[in-house]
Scaffold this motif. Structure first.
Motif, PDB file in Angstrom:
ATOM      1  N   MET A   1       0.841  -1.174   0.000  1.00  6.14           N
ATOM      2  CA  MET A   1       0.000   0.000   0.000  1.00  6.14           C
ATOM      3  C   MET A   1       0.888   1.240   0.000  1.00  6.14           C
ATOM      4  N   ARG A   2       0.433   2.269  -0.711  1.00  2.09           N
ATOM      5  CA  ARG A   2       1.144   3.556  -0.765  1.00  2.09           C
ATOM      6  C   ARG A   2       0.199   4.661  -0.333  1.00  2.09           C
ATOM      7  N   ILE A   3       0.663   5.486   0.586  1.00  2.00           N
ATOM      8  CA  ILE A   3      -0.103   6.636   1.038  1.00  2.00           C
ATOM      9  C   ILE A   3       0.646   7.888   0.612  1.00  2.00           C
ATOM     10  N   GLY A   4      -0.054   8.778  -0.062  1.00  2.00           N
ATOM     11  CA  GLY A   4       0.520  10.040  -0.489  1.00  2.00           C
ATOM     12  C   GLY A   4       0.111  11.154   0.448  1.00  2.00           C
ATOM     13  N   ILE A   5       0.998  12.115   0.613  1.00  2.67           N
ATOM     14  CA  ILE A   5       0.706  13.272   1.448  1.00  2.67           C
ATOM     15  C   ILE A   5       1.135  14.525   0.690  1.00  2.67           C
ATOM     16  N   VAL A   6       0.194  15.434   0.510  1.00  2.42           N
ATOM     17  CA  VAL A   6       0.483  16.735  -0.100  1.00  2.42           C
ATOM     18  C   VAL A   6       0.535  17.740   1.040  1.00  2.42           C
ATOM     19  N   GLY A   7       1.711  18.280   1.285  1.00  2.00           N
ATOM     20  CA  GLY A   7       1.908  19.209   2.389  1.00  2.00           C
ATOM     21  C   GLY A   7       2.625  18.509   3.530  1.00  2.00           C
ATOM     22  N   LEU A   8       3.890  18.827   3.709  1.00  2.53           N
ATOM     23  CA  LEU A   8       4.711  18.135   4.709  1.00  2.53           C
ATOM     24  C   LEU A   8       5.026  19.013   5.911  1.00  2.53           C
ATOM     25  N   GLY A   9       4.108  19.903   6.231  1.00  4.72           N
ATOM     26  CA  GLY A   9       4.264  20.738   7.418  1.00  4.72           C
ATOM     27  C   GLY A   9       3.899  19.962   8.667  1.00  4.72           C
ATOM     28  N   LEU A  10       3.449  20.670   9.672  1.00  7.73           N
ATOM     29  CA  LEU A  10       3.138  20.046  10.956  1.00  7.73           C
ATOM     30  C   LEU A  10       2.076  18.954  10.838  1.00  7.73           C
ATOM     31  N   ILE A  11       0.991  19.225  10.151  1.00 10.83           N
ATOM     32  CA  ILE A  11      -0.085  18.233  10.044  1.00 10.83           C
ATOM     33  C   ILE A  11       0.323  17.078   9.143  1.00 10.83           C
ATOM     34  N   GLY A  12       0.785  17.372   7.932  1.00  9.41           N
ATOM     35  CA  GLY A  12       1.168  16.309   7.004  1.00  9.41           C
ATOM     36  C   GLY A  12       2.333  15.485   7.515  1.00  9.41           C
ATOM     37  N   GLY A  13       3.329  16.145   8.090  1.00  7.85           N
ATOM     38  CA  GLY A  13       4.484  15.429   8.634  1.00  7.85           C
ATOM     39  C   GLY A  13       4.113  14.557   9.816  1.00  7.85           C
ATOM     40  N   SER A  14       3.251  15.059  10.684  1.00  8.45           N
ATOM     41  CA  SER A  14       2.806  14.269  11.838  1.00  8.45           C
ATOM     42  C   SER A  14       1.993  13.058  11.384  1.00  8.45           C
ATOM     43  N   PHE A  15       1.136  13.268  10.393  1.00  6.99           N
ATOM     44  CA  PHE A  15       0.355  12.164   9.851  1.00  6.99           C
ATOM     45  C   PHE A  15       1.282  11.100   9.262  1.00  6.99           C
ATOM     46  N   ALA A  16       2.293  11.539   8.502  1.00  2.00           N
ATOM     47  CA  ALA A  16       3.247  10.604   7.894  1.00  2.00           C
ATOM     48  C   ALA A  16       3.964   9.784   8.961  1.00  2.00           C
ATOM     49  N   LEU A  17       4.426  10.429  10.017  1.00  2.72           N
ATOM     50  CA  LEU A  17       5.109   9.702  11.093  1.00  2.72           C
ATOM     51  C   LEU A  17       4.178   8.726  11.785  1.00  2.72           C
ATOM     52  N   GLY A  18       2.925   9.116  11.984  1.00  7.94           N
ATOM     53  CA  GLY A  18       1.950   8.214  12.592  1.00  7.94           C
ATOM     54  C   GLY A  18       1.703   6.982  11.734  1.00  7.94           C
TER      55      GLY A  18
ATOM     56  N   SER B   1       4.222   2.303   2.301  1.00  6.43           N
ATOM     57  CA  SER B   1       5.143   3.275   1.730  1.00  6.43           C
ATOM     58  C   SER B   1       4.495   4.658   1.791  1.00  6.43           C
ATOM     59  N   VAL B   2       5.218   5.629   2.336  1.00  8.22           N
ATOM     60  CA  VAL B   2       4.700   6.991   2.459  1.00  8.22           C
ATOM     61  C   VAL B   2       5.402   7.874   1.424  1.00  8.22           C
ATOM     62  N   VAL B   3       4.603   8.464   0.559  1.00 11.08           N
ATOM     63  CA  VAL B   3       5.087   9.300  -0.534  1.00 11.08           C
ATOM     64  C   VAL B   3       4.675  10.734  -0.231  1.00 11.08           C
ATOM     65  N   GLY B   4       5.611  11.678  -0.290  1.00 10.07           N
ATOM     66  CA  GLY B   4       5.294  13.042   0.089  1.00 10.07           C
ATOM     67  C   GLY B   4       5.596  14.072  -0.969  1.00 10.07           C
ATOM     68  N   MET B   5       4.868  15.181  -0.867  1.00  7.44           N
ATOM     69  CA  MET B   5       5.046  16.292  -1.788  1.00  7.44           C
ATOM     70  C   MET B   5       4.799  17.590  -1.037  1.00  7.44           C
ATOM     71  N   ASP B   6       5.591  18.602  -1.353  1.00  9.08           N
ATOM     72  CA  ASP B   6       5.405  19.924  -0.771  1.00  9.08           C
ATOM     73  C   ASP B   6       5.954  20.939  -1.763  1.00  9.08           C
ATOM     74  N   ARG B   7       5.374  22.119  -1.812  1.00 11.30           N
ATOM     75  CA  ARG B   7       5.883  23.133  -2.743  1.00 11.30           C
ATOM     76  C   ARG B   7       7.247  23.663  -2.314  1.00 11.30           C
ATOM     77  N   ASP B   8       7.608  23.456  -1.062  1.00  8.12           N
ATOM     78  CA  ASP B   8       8.891  23.896  -0.522  1.00  8.12           C
ATOM     79  C   ASP B   8       9.895  22.738  -0.593  1.00  8.12           C
ATOM     80  N   ALA B   9      10.881  22.858  -1.458  1.00 11.21           N
ATOM     81  CA  ALA B   9      11.865  21.786  -1.653  1.00 11.21           C
ATOM     82  C   ALA B   9      12.611  21.457  -0.361  1.00 11.21           C
ATOM     83  N   TRP B  10      12.861  22.458   0.482  1.00  8.29           N
ATOM     84  CA  TRP B  10      13.547  22.213   1.747  1.00  8.29           C
ATOM     85  C   TRP B  10      12.734  21.268   2.626  1.00  8.29           C
ATOM     86  N   SER B  11      11.423  21.458   2.673  1.00  9.46           N
ATOM     87  CA  SER B  11      10.559  20.578   3.475  1.00  9.46           C
ATOM     88  C   SER B  11      10.628  19.140   2.984  1.00  9.46           C
ATOM     89  N   VAL B  12      10.650  18.971   1.689  1.00  6.84           N
ATOM     90  CA  VAL B  12      10.743  17.621   1.117  1.00  6.84           C
ATOM     91  C   VAL B  12      12.088  16.998   1.475  1.00  6.84           C
TER      92      VAL B  12
END
Length: 81
Positions: A1-18, A27-38
């Protein structure tokens, strides 16, 4: 299973860690408009891979974790995928 997350700030990042703690086989796949966050999310193991819109379209579930005012643009970008 793959879960995608758009937005890796506090909410998206916390969800990913959970997800990674509760379901290590997923597998956790992430995307954010800020390259540093990714980059930080990859470096810290918050996500397994970085994604673009087509890759998110291949996920079983995608969580949108962006400010409300950005959601309309995100939904338009996701629609073709």
């Amino acid at each position: 299973m793959r879960i995608g997350i758009v937005g890796l700030g506090l909410i998206g990042g916390s969800f990913a860690l959970g997800v990674k703690r509760a379901l290590p086989e997923v597998s956790v796949v992430g995307m954010d408009r800020d390259a540093w966050s990714v980059d930080e999310a990859l470096k810290r193991g918050v996500i397994d891979t970085a994604a673009d819109w087509p890759e998110l379209g291949a996920c079983d579930v995608t969580m949108i974790a962006v400010p409300v005012r950005q959601m309309q643009g995100v939904f338009k970008a996701i629609e073709p995928h």
